[in-house]
Scaffold this motif. Structure first.
Motif, PDB file in Angstrom:
ATOM      1  N   PHE A  55       0.973  -1.152   0.120  1.00 38.73           N
ATOM      2  CA  PHE A  55      -0.099  -0.055  -0.096  1.00 38.73           C
ATOM      3  C   PHE A  55       0.845   1.153   0.013  1.00 38.73           C
ATOM      4  CE2 PHE A  55      -2.522  -3.267   2.185  1.00 38.73           C
ATOM      5  CZ  PHE A  55      -3.783  -2.993   1.376  1.00 38.73           C
ATOM      6  N   VAL A 107       3.296   0.396   3.141  1.00 41.59           N
ATOM      7  CA  VAL A 107       2.947  -1.039   3.666  1.00 41.59           C
ATOM      8  C   VAL A 107       3.327  -2.015   3.063  1.00 41.59           C
ATOM      9  CG1 VAL A 107       1.381  -2.026   5.293  1.00 41.59           C
ATOM     10  CG2 VAL A 107       1.230   0.482   4.771  1.00 41.59           C
ATOM     11  N   ALA A 136       2.312  -5.508   3.107  1.00 38.92           N
ATOM     12  CA  ALA A 136       1.256  -6.356   3.711  1.00 38.92           C
ATOM     13  C   ALA A 136       1.375  -7.622   3.397  1.00 38.92           C
ATOM     14  CB  ALA A 136      -0.224  -5.798   3.213  1.00 38.92           C
ATOM     15  N   GLU A 181      -0.533 -13.638  13.918  1.00 42.12           N
ATOM     16  CA  GLU A 181      -1.328 -12.511  14.627  1.00 42.12           C
ATOM     17  C   GLU A 181      -1.875 -11.587  14.172  1.00 42.12           C
ATOM     18  OE1 GLU A 181       1.967 -11.980  18.288  1.00 42.12           O
ATOM     19  OE2 GLU A 181       2.878 -12.256  16.448  1.00 42.12           O
ATOM     20  N   SER A 182      -2.685 -10.724  14.580  1.00 49.97           N
ATOM     21  CA  SER A 182      -3.249  -9.706  13.937  1.00 49.97           C
ATOM     22  C   SER A 182      -2.448  -8.540  13.439  1.00 49.97           C
ATOM     23  CB  SER A 182      -4.247  -9.102  15.018  1.00 49.97           C
ATOM     24  OG  SER A 182      -5.000  -7.896  14.522  1.00 49.97           O
ATOM     25  N   GLY A 183      -2.981  -8.297  12.069  1.00 50.01           N
ATOM     26  CA  GLY A 183      -2.198  -7.251  11.452  1.00 50.01           C
ATOM     27  C   GLY A 183      -0.960  -7.987  10.306  1.00 50.01           C
ATOM     28  N   CYS A 184      -0.715  -9.205  10.574  1.00 47.80           N
ATOM     29  CA  CYS A 184       0.316  -9.688   9.697  1.00 47.80           C
ATOM     30  C   CYS A 184       0.093  -9.612   8.267  1.00 47.80           C
ATOM     31  CB  CYS A 184       0.730 -11.157  10.249  1.00 47.80           C
ATOM     32  SG  CYS A 184      -0.385 -12.565   9.663  1.00 47.80           S
ATOM     33  N   GLY A 185      -1.101  -9.488   7.815  1.00 41.07           N
ATOM     34  CA  GLY A 185      -1.459  -9.523   6.410  1.00 41.07           C
ATOM     35  C   GLY A 185      -2.476 -10.543   5.814  1.00 41.07           C
ATOM     36  N   LYS A 186      -2.849 -11.320   6.718  1.00 41.80           N
ATOM     37  CA  LYS A 186      -4.008 -12.304   6.443  1.00 41.80           C
ATOM     38  C   LYS A 186      -5.042 -11.836   5.672  1.00 41.80           C
ATOM     39  CE  LYS A 186      -4.895 -13.709  10.587  1.00 41.80           C
ATOM     40  NZ  LYS A 186      -4.069 -12.519  11.298  1.00 41.80           N
ATOM     41  N   SER A 187      -5.931 -10.811   6.011  1.00 45.78           N
ATOM     42  CA  SER A 187      -7.014 -10.410   5.059  1.00 45.78           C
ATOM     43  C   SER A 187      -6.636  -9.789   4.012  1.00 45.78           C
ATOM     44  CB  SER A 187      -7.782  -9.236   6.029  1.00 45.78           C
ATOM     45  OG  SER A 187      -8.346 -10.005   7.321  1.00 45.78           O
ATOM     46  N   PRO A 244      -8.154  -1.912  -2.188  1.00 45.70           N
ATOM     47  CA  PRO A 244      -8.387  -0.561  -2.868  1.00 45.70           C
ATOM     48  C   PRO A 244      -7.374   0.225  -3.719  1.00 45.70           C
ATOM     49  CG  PRO A 244      -7.483  -0.602  -0.486  1.00 45.70           C
ATOM     50  CD  PRO A 244      -7.734  -2.007  -0.954  1.00 45.70           C
ATOM     51  N   GLN A 248     -14.137 -10.854   6.747  1.00 48.58           N
ATOM     52  CA  GLN A 248     -14.065 -10.978   8.104  1.00 48.58           C
ATOM     53  C   GLN A 248     -14.823  -9.765   8.868  1.00 48.58           C
ATOM     54  OE1 GLN A 248      -9.855  -9.665   9.104  1.00 48.58           O
ATOM     55  NE2 GLN A 248     -10.311  -9.688  11.197  1.00 48.58           N
ATOM     56  N   LEU A 304       5.115  -2.609   9.439  1.00 52.05           N
ATOM     57  CA  LEU A 304       5.146  -3.144   8.087  1.00 52.05           C
ATOM     58  C   LEU A 304       5.622  -2.162   7.225  1.00 52.05           C
ATOM     59  CD1 LEU A 304       1.887  -5.687   7.742  1.00 52.05           C
ATOM     60  CD2 LEU A 304       4.270  -6.126   8.469  1.00 52.05           C
TER      61      LEU A 304
HETATM   62  N1  LIG Z   1      -5.962   0.184   2.453  1.00 50.58           N
HETATM   63  C1  LIG Z   1      -4.672  -0.235   3.298  1.00 50.58           C
HETATM   64  N2  LIG Z   1      -3.934   0.937   3.466  1.00 50.58           N
HETATM   65  C2  LIG Z   1      -2.540   0.909   3.956  1.00 50.58           C
HETATM   66  N3  LIG Z   1      -2.506  -0.393   4.932  1.00 50.58           N
HETATM   67  C3  LIG Z   1      -3.394  -1.382   4.998  1.00 50.58           C
HETATM   68  C4  LIG Z   1      -4.745  -1.177   4.055  1.00 50.58           C
HETATM   69  N4  LIG Z   1      -5.353  -2.213   4.382  1.00 50.58           N
HETATM   70  C5  LIG Z   1      -4.610  -3.127   5.358  1.00 50.58           C
HETATM   71  N5  LIG Z   1      -3.433  -2.484   5.745  1.00 50.58           N
HETATM   72  C6  LIG Z   1      -2.386  -2.757   6.573  1.00 50.58           C
HETATM   73  O1  LIG Z   1      -1.922  -4.087   5.978  1.00 50.58           O
HETATM   74  C7  LIG Z   1      -1.548  -4.914   7.272  1.00 50.58           C
HETATM   75  C8  LIG Z   1      -2.169  -6.106   7.276  1.00 50.58           C
HETATM   76  O2  LIG Z   1      -3.602  -5.919   7.704  1.00 50.58           O
HETATM   77  P1  LIG Z   1      -4.723  -7.342   7.734  1.00 50.58           P
HETATM   78  O3  LIG Z   1      -4.286  -7.994   6.377  1.00 50.58           O
HETATM   79  O4  LIG Z   1      -5.789  -6.809   7.846  1.00 50.58           O
HETATM   80  O5  LIG Z   1      -3.860  -8.065   9.084  1.00 50.58           O
HETATM   81  P2  LIG Z   1      -4.751  -9.423   9.571  1.00 50.58           P
HETATM   82  O6  LIG Z   1      -5.839  -9.519   8.865  1.00 50.58           O
HETATM   83  O7  LIG Z   1      -3.485 -10.207   9.470  1.00 50.58           O
HETATM   84  O8  LIG Z   1      -4.969  -9.044  11.003  1.00 50.58           O
HETATM   85  C9  LIG Z   1      -1.947  -3.971   8.463  1.00 50.58           C
HETATM   86  O9  LIG Z   1      -0.607  -3.295   8.978  1.00 50.58           O
HETATM   87  C10 LIG Z   1      -3.027  -3.062   7.983  1.00 50.58           C
HETATM   88  O10 LIG Z   1      -3.128  -1.697   8.837  1.00 50.58           O
END
Ligand SMILES: Nc1ncnc2c1ncn2[C@@H]1O[C@H](COP(=O)(O)OP(=O)(O)O)[C@@H](O)[C@H]1O
Ligand code: SF4
Ligand SMILES: [Mg+2]
Length: 305
Positions: free
Chosen positions: A13, A20, A22, A41-47, A58, A96, A264
């Motif tokens: 991103f 970032v 991700a 863990e939360s925030g590692c890029g799974k979603s 986006p 999610q 990240l």
């Molecule tokens: N549209 C975006 N713009 C910038 N950073 C993003 C965006 N969407 C997600 N991120 C970042 O990408 C990283 C991974 O997010 P996410 O995949 O949601 O984590 P998880 O699902 O593992 O908890 C996070 O640091 C999040 O803040």
């Protein structure tokens, strides 16, 4: 036989003053009939990984690499083809955040019937789909705003199942459910794979992965650090991060992992786990190869071979 083949997939991103990372350089395959759990863990890029495959990122996202699902590159095929041919019959997503995914002005039953009809399936299947996910007839008659978080979760799962997708990506599908319903949902995913379906289960819940997964991919700071059969990961983890994650479980050592994951926006050139790793040495300043195990000093050496 391989259903999904991911090769060098990365997502970045671009922000005004930072980037970032991700998802970094994922390469893995999913066989037909396999249940692959992606944990971390939360925030590692799974979603973000799930959204990249589903084409839901986006505009500020940059995606590179390939993700071939049944002969079609999900990354390069374009939104029109994704909408017309892929989403639904070939690829389903349990998102999610169920609340934002549900159209507010239709009842659950109507949403399900419309989805079934749109995919040339009998709308009368709505009730049996709801039953499969543990949603009763009364709940199906409600509007999304009348549903509890757990009910909305089950409804989005039923909606993703409605087109009977070849690959189902389920992103934290047990959020807001009590333990019996968690197990009910996990067992539903397991049965789906046992009868020929394929599931990518994204979860931060290691116990969920242990219950149903064939294979496990462990993510840390955007990378897959270990990808092996579930039985091996849970009995003899090879990456120090996987080992630390398991040791943090209440029914194991219940020892939290010291320190925090890196930002990240500022990933190191070498192993991102090094500041938290008791096995780190000078070699870890360079990026370890992998999978199956991205570590210079794996705890189970044959796994890294
Ligand atoms: N549209 C975006 N713009 C910038 N950073 C993003 C965006 N969407 C997600 N991120 C970042 O990408 C990283 C991974 O997010 P996410 O995949 O949601 O984590 P998880 O699902 O593992 O908890 C996070 O640091 C999040 O803040
Ligand atoms: S590469 Fe080094 S720092 Fe990273 S997990 Fe392995 S031993 Fe630890
Ligand atoms: Mg997530």
């Amino acid at each position: 036989m391989t259903l999904l083949n991911i090769d060098g997939l990365s997502v970045r991103f671009r922000l005004r003053d930072a980037t970032v990372q991700a998802v970094s350089d994922h390469t893995f395959a999913v066989r037909r009939g396999e249940l692959l759990a992606i944990v971390g863990e939360s925030g590692c890029g799974k979603s973000v990984l799930a959204h990249a495959l589903f084409g839901l990122l986006p505009r500020n996202a940059e995606v590179s690499g390939r993700a071939i699902l049944d002969g079609v590159d999900l990354i390069g095929c374009g939104e029109k083809r994704l909408a017309r041919e892929i989403r639904g019959r070939r690829l389903g997503l349990v998102p999610q955040s169920p609340a934002t995914a549900l159209t507010p002005v239709r009842t659950g039953r109507r949403l399900l019937a419309e989805t079934l009809r749109a995919h040339q399936r009998d709308p009368a299947l709505a009730d049996s789909l709801a039953e499969q996910v543990g949603l009763d007839a009364a709940a199906l008659g409600k509007y999304p705003f009348e549903l509890s978080g757990g009910m909305a979760q089950r409804l989005v799962t039923a909606l993703a199942l409605a087109p009977d997708p070849a690959l189902l990506i389920a992103d934290e599908p047990t959020t807001g459910l009590d333990r019996p319903l968690v197990d009910h949902t996990l067992d539903l995913l397991r049965r789906r794979c046992d009868s020929g379906g394929t599931v990518l289960l994204i979860t931060h819940d290691l116990a969920a992965a242990e219950r149903v997964a064939d294979t496990v991919a462990v993510m840390y700071a955007s990378r897959i650090v270990e990808h092996r059969p579930a039985a091996d990961v849970f009995t003899a983890p090879a990456h120090p991060y996987t080992c630390a994650l398991l040791n943090a479980l209440p029914d194991r050592a219940f020892q939290p992992i010291a320190g925090h994951p890196p930002m990240l926006t500022a990933l190191p050139a070498g192993c991102a786990f090094a500041p938290r790793c008791t096995h780190a040495d000078g070699a870890c300043a360079t990026l370890p190869a992998g999978p199956p195990v991205a570590c210079h000093h794996p705890l189970v050496t044959e796994a890294a071979a």
